[in-house]
Write an enzyme that holds these catalytic residues in place. Sequence first.
Site, PDB file in Angstrom:
ATOM      1  N   LYS A  72      10.867  23.935  44.220  1.00  0.00           N
ATOM      2  CA  LYS A  72       9.468  24.025  43.771  1.00  0.00           C
ATOM      3  C   LYS A  72       8.723  22.690  43.793  1.00  0.00           C
ATOM      4  O   LYS A  72       7.505  22.662  43.951  1.00  0.00           O
ATOM      5  CB  LYS A  72       9.406  24.611  42.361  1.00  0.00           C
ATOM      6  CG  LYS A  72       9.731  26.089  42.335  1.00  0.00           C
ATOM      7  CD  LYS A  72       9.636  26.673  40.949  1.00  0.00           C
ATOM      8  CE  LYS A  72       9.956  28.154  41.013  1.00  0.00           C
ATOM      9  NZ  LYS A  72       9.962  28.804  39.712  1.00  0.00           N
ATOM     10  N   ASP A 108       3.310  30.492  38.391  1.00  0.00           N
ATOM     11  CA  ASP A 108       4.287  30.576  37.285  1.00  0.00           C
ATOM     12  C   ASP A 108       3.648  30.383  35.903  1.00  0.00           C
ATOM     13  O   ASP A 108       3.951  31.114  34.960  1.00  0.00           O
ATOM     14  CB  ASP A 108       5.350  29.479  37.433  1.00  0.00           C
ATOM     15  CG  ASP A 108       6.461  29.852  38.397  1.00  0.00           C
ATOM     16  OD1 ASP A 108       6.648  31.046  38.670  1.00  0.00           O
ATOM     17  OD2 ASP A 108       7.155  28.926  38.866  1.00  0.00           O
TER      18      ASP A 108
HETATM   19  P1  ATR Z   1      13.099  24.989  38.626  1.00  0.00           P
HETATM   20  O1  ATR Z   1      12.304  24.378  39.723  1.00  0.00           O
HETATM   21  O2  ATR Z   1      13.281  26.455  38.857  1.00  0.00           O
HETATM   22  O3  ATR Z   1      12.571  24.722  37.266  1.00  0.00           O
HETATM   23  P2  ATR Z   1      14.933  22.804  38.628  1.00  0.00           P
HETATM   24  O4  ATR Z   1      13.835  21.926  39.115  1.00  0.00           O
HETATM   25  O5  ATR Z   1      16.286  22.685  39.247  1.00  0.00           O
HETATM   26  O6  ATR Z   1      14.525  24.334  38.755  1.00  0.00           O
HETATM   27  O7  ATR Z   1      15.019  22.564  37.043  1.00  0.00           O
HETATM   28  C1  ATR Z   1      15.934  23.202  36.227  1.00  0.00           C
HETATM   29  C2  ATR Z   1      15.932  22.608  34.807  1.00  0.00           C
HETATM   30  O8  ATR Z   1      17.069  23.177  34.152  1.00  0.00           O
HETATM   31  C3  ATR Z   1      16.116  21.092  34.754  1.00  0.00           C
HETATM   32  O9  ATR Z   1      15.431  20.570  33.638  1.00  0.00           O
HETATM   33  C4  ATR Z   1      17.625  20.971  34.577  1.00  0.00           C
HETATM   34  O10 ATR Z   1      18.056  19.796  33.913  1.00  0.00           O
HETATM   35  P3  ATR Z   1      17.980  18.351  34.657  1.00  0.00           P
HETATM   36  O11 ATR Z   1      16.542  17.950  34.555  1.00  0.00           O
HETATM   37  O12 ATR Z   1      18.889  17.491  33.861  1.00  0.00           O
HETATM   38  O13 ATR Z   1      18.435  18.587  36.056  1.00  0.00           O
HETATM   39  C5  ATR Z   1      17.903  22.143  33.679  1.00  0.00           C
HETATM   40  N1  ATR Z   1      19.295  22.575  33.781  1.00  0.00           N
HETATM   41  C6  ATR Z   1      19.896  23.149  34.842  1.00  0.00           C
HETATM   42  N2  ATR Z   1      21.193  23.423  34.575  1.00  0.00           N
HETATM   43  C7  ATR Z   1      21.418  23.001  33.303  1.00  0.00           C
HETATM   44  C8  ATR Z   1      22.545  22.997  32.432  1.00  0.00           C
HETATM   45  N3  ATR Z   1      23.714  23.511  32.824  1.00  0.00           N
HETATM   46  N4  ATR Z   1      22.376  22.516  31.188  1.00  0.00           N
HETATM   47  C9  ATR Z   1      21.191  22.033  30.776  1.00  0.00           C
HETATM   48  N5  ATR Z   1      20.084  21.989  31.555  1.00  0.00           N
HETATM   49  C10 ATR Z   1      20.189  22.460  32.794  1.00  0.00           C
END
Ligand code: ATR
Length: 290
Positions: A72, A108
């Site tokens: 995104k 979104d």
């Molecule tokens: P999207 O674009 O759909 O929002 P993304 O940019 O990959 O997807 O963001 C996902 C969010 O979920 C991020 O804030 C990520 O944390 P990081 O910023 O540290 O990468 C968070 N996230 C994903 N997996 C996680 C996990 N297992 N525990 C905690 N936070 C998680």
Amino acid sequence: MIDISGKTIVCGIIGDPVEHTVSPAMHNAAFAYAGLDYVYVPFQVKKEGLAEAIHGMGALNIRGLNVTIPHKVGVIPLLSELDFLAEYIGAVNTIVNHGGILKGYNTDGIGFIRSLLEEGVNPKDKNVVVVGAGGASRAITFTLVDKGASITILNRRSGMEKAVRLADEINNAFRRDVQALEFEDENLAKIMGKADILVNATSVGMIPNPEETPVESRWFRPGLLVYDIVYNPVETRLLREARQAGATTIDGLGMLVWQGAMAFEYWTGQKAPFGIMRDAASKALTIKNE
Ligand code: ATR
């Protein structure tokens, strides 16, 4: 079965993974109901293949794409133009191919707010804790602040730089004092007592990891509204534990359908059959989880 001809207009979704998406079921049902010669297909696109995929959208004359995890934000420099909302949010979930001009939109944030309003919740003056700082969180946090909510962003340690940057951007745009805090008991203790709404804007708890949850149940209480953007499963562990603790819950289906309905309108120029899309998404989720 959809009749595909030489004139069929192609739309789709790019993401990784995409196996569990219900967007094809939702959009194809809407196209069929509206009598449109359109088809919607999934494309699994790895991060390293994103630029080629976007160039391919132009070359293949694909009419529209939805963009999901993890593209995104990364898709932005690859597009010809951005709608003002996508630019200000800094994330794109919908692309429209206007005769070779690839324009990015974000549905979104509005989808999230419409699903809240539909449940009778107005975010104005509410204290909202948003977990995550990715593309979905960007859309939700910017839109919530725009609608008059006070927010706190929580993220895990590895993503704190991103969360702080997001808070700074919101503060600069709206002259607010949004804080980004690390996911720690001490911080949760400070903010959860006065929170009205908790939003999970991460993919934690989504199939294939439904046993995971972003926030432990001891922080839940009656009077708190817990909103999970994850829609597969519809009732995540987070929502189940929130419900058991007496909190109110909203699942991710409403946001999914509202953001999809707005994408449909961008691609077709027609009003989306919202009820048809909701039924198709629910049915696809039930079938997948049987
Ligand atoms: P999207 O674009 O759909 O929002 P993304 O940019 O990959 O997807 O963001 C996902 C969010 O979920 C991020 O804030 C990520 O944390 P990081 O910023 O540290 O990468 C968070 N996230 C994903 N997996 C996680 C996990 N297992 N525990 C905690 N936070 C998680």
